[in-house]
Design a protein around this motif. Structure first.
Motif, PDB file in Angstrom:
ATOM      1  N   SER A   4     -38.834  46.573 -65.286  1.00  0.00           N
ATOM      2  CA  SER A   4     -40.119  47.204 -64.992  1.00  0.00           C
ATOM      3  C   SER A   4     -41.220  46.169 -64.817  1.00  0.00           C
ATOM      4  CB  SER A   4     -40.507  48.170 -66.115  1.00  0.00           C
ATOM      5  OG  SER A   4     -40.585  47.482 -67.354  1.00  0.00           O
ATOM      6  N   ILE A  28     -38.581  49.491 -61.698  1.00  0.00           N
ATOM      7  CA  ILE A  28     -39.562  50.545 -61.973  1.00  0.00           C
ATOM      8  C   ILE A  28     -40.932  49.890 -61.842  1.00  0.00           C
ATOM      9  CG2 ILE A  28     -40.434  52.231 -63.638  1.00  0.00           C
ATOM     10  CD1 ILE A  28     -37.696  52.130 -65.008  1.00  0.00           C
ATOM     11  N   GLY A  30     -45.109  50.064 -61.694  1.00  0.00           N
ATOM     12  CA  GLY A  30     -46.363  50.727 -62.004  1.00  0.00           C
ATOM     13  C   GLY A  30     -47.481  50.068 -61.231  1.00  0.00           C
ATOM     14  N   ILE A  50     -44.785  54.419 -59.514  1.00  0.00           N
ATOM     15  CA  ILE A  50     -45.668  55.133 -60.447  1.00  0.00           C
ATOM     16  C   ILE A  50     -47.073  54.585 -60.287  1.00  0.00           C
ATOM     17  CG2 ILE A  50     -46.138  55.600 -62.888  1.00  0.00           C
ATOM     18  CD1 ILE A  50     -43.029  55.020 -63.269  1.00  0.00           C
ATOM     19  N   ASP A  68     -48.937  55.272 -70.498  1.00  0.00           N
ATOM     20  CA  ASP A  68     -48.440  56.156 -69.448  1.00  0.00           C
ATOM     21  C   ASP A  68     -47.240  55.534 -68.733  1.00  0.00           C
ATOM     22  OD1 ASP A  68     -48.559  58.283 -67.327  1.00  0.00           O
ATOM     23  OD2 ASP A  68     -49.167  56.582 -66.097  1.00  0.00           O
ATOM     24  N   PHE A  69     -47.386  54.291 -68.297  1.00  0.00           N
ATOM     25  CA  PHE A  69     -46.313  53.659 -67.537  1.00  0.00           C
ATOM     26  C   PHE A  69     -45.058  53.461 -68.378  1.00  0.00           C
ATOM     27  CE2 PHE A  69     -44.185  49.711 -66.030  1.00  0.00           C
ATOM     28  CZ  PHE A  69     -43.630  50.260 -64.881  1.00  0.00           C
ATOM     29  N   THR A  70     -45.224  52.968 -69.594  1.00  0.00           N
ATOM     30  CA  THR A  70     -44.044  52.676 -70.418  1.00  0.00           C
ATOM     31  C   THR A  70     -43.361  53.940 -70.943  1.00  0.00           C
ATOM     32  OG1 THR A  70     -45.458  52.337 -72.359  1.00  0.00           O
ATOM     33  CG2 THR A  70     -44.840  50.371 -71.087  1.00  0.00           C
ATOM     34  N   SER A  71     -43.988  55.086 -70.751  1.00  0.00           N
ATOM     35  CA  SER A  71     -43.284  56.341 -71.070  1.00  0.00           C
ATOM     36  C   SER A  71     -42.128  56.562 -70.094  1.00  0.00           C
ATOM     37  CB  SER A  71     -44.243  57.531 -71.010  1.00  0.00           C
ATOM     38  OG  SER A  71     -44.664  57.806 -69.678  1.00  0.00           O
ATOM     39  N   HIS A  72     -42.149  55.830 -68.969  1.00  0.00           N
ATOM     40  CA  HIS A  72     -41.076  55.903 -67.974  1.00  0.00           C
ATOM     41  C   HIS A  72     -40.045  54.797 -68.166  1.00  0.00           C
ATOM     42  CE1 HIS A  72     -43.359  58.797 -65.447  1.00  0.00           C
ATOM     43  NE2 HIS A  72     -44.419  58.109 -65.850  1.00  0.00           N
ATOM     44  N   THR A  73     -40.293  53.868 -69.097  1.00  0.00           N
ATOM     45  CA  THR A  73     -39.423  52.689 -69.222  1.00  0.00           C
ATOM     46  C   THR A  73     -38.768  52.565 -70.592  1.00  0.00           C
ATOM     47  OG1 THR A  73     -41.151  51.192 -70.036  1.00  0.00           O
ATOM     48  CG2 THR A  73     -40.974  51.478 -67.638  1.00  0.00           C
TER      49      THR A  73
END
Length: 256
Positions: A4, A28, A30, A50, A68-73
């Motif tokens: 990410s 991933i 952001g 994202i 917010d971003f690390t909620s996807h990682t």
């Protein structure tokens, strides 16, 4: 899980190219900025990136954006790309106090806030990197873009200090130091744009970011500053090897 990267100032210019480069390689990505329209265009061009709004001068927004971003990682972060920056055009006596202050706020204070906010996420990730956007204008102080040039000396010092400070956390800190690239930021009246030209393509900077976070061996891992073109590499090493009066003379010819 794929690796990410979190990129500031990603709606256009160099940040956009970095986002597209890493997205194309399966990361991933952001992409955060204050430019909502630019982010919307980026989403259309590269579905899956994202995006989110972020004023890099506001620490609470940094915390919200990174959460917010690390909620996807899974709560980790491989690369933080401190790309956002602004420039003021003209001699310092012709720049407004507000513009001078804004350059320091965005290029210095916000870059530091971003490093602080990203640290907990980088610390959780093996082999993580903080990438700061420096400039060849930090090789020797450049007239006609004085606050901008000075702010990039700050970035150089920040990179060196954090690399030592974060060794215990195994976070590698690097900075790019390119000459003028073909973005809106280079649309200034600085004489160096005429004498050196604006020759670097944004994708070349994105390639350099990619290279900087993929060190090939232990020797490469000791490198912390990256040029983008042959000319900025030559200028950087000439400044190291030349006596001070010679560096001043060369820069007087380039930008005086």
């Amino acid at each position: 899980m794929p690796k990410s990267i979190f990129i500031t100032g990603a709606a256009q210019g160099l940040g956009r190219e970095v986002a597209l480069k890493f997205h194309a390689n399966g990361w991933i990505v952001g992409a955060y900025d204050v430019d909502a329209a630019g982010l919307a265009t980026l989403e259309q061009d590269a579905p899956g990136i994202i995006t989110g709004l972020l004023d890099v001068t506001q620490y609470d927004q940094w915390e919200q954006a990174l959460a917010d971003f690390t909620s996807h990682t899974g709560g980790t972060l491989d690369v933080m790309d401190n790309n956002a920056g602004i420039i003021g055009d003209g001699d310092i006596v012709d720049q407004s106090p507000g513009l001078i202050a804004k350059q320091i706020e965005v290029n210095c204070t916000a870059t530091t806030l971003g490093a602080k906010a990203a640290h907990p996420y980088l610390k959780r990730t093996k082999g993580s990197h903080l990438v700061n956007m420096g400039s060849a204008s930090a090789i020797y102080g450049q007239p006609h873009i004085t606050p901008y040039s000075a702010s990039k000396f700050f970035v150089t010092g920040l990179t060196q200090a954090l690399d030592l400070e974060w060794r215990k956390d195994k976070i590698r800190v690097v900075a790019l130091m390119p000459l003028w690239a073909k973005t809106k930021l280079s649309a200034v009246e600085a004489k160096s744009t005429k004498r050196l030209g604006v020759n670097i393509e944004p994708h070349q900077v994105a390639d350099a970011v990619w290279k900087s976070v993929h060190p090939r061996n232990i020797i490469e891992r000791q490198r912390h500053f990256y040029s983008v073109s042959a000319l900025d590499l030559i200028l950087r090493y000439l400044a190291k090897l030349s006596p001070a009066f010679a560096s001043r003379f060369v820069n007087m010819l380039i930008a005086g």
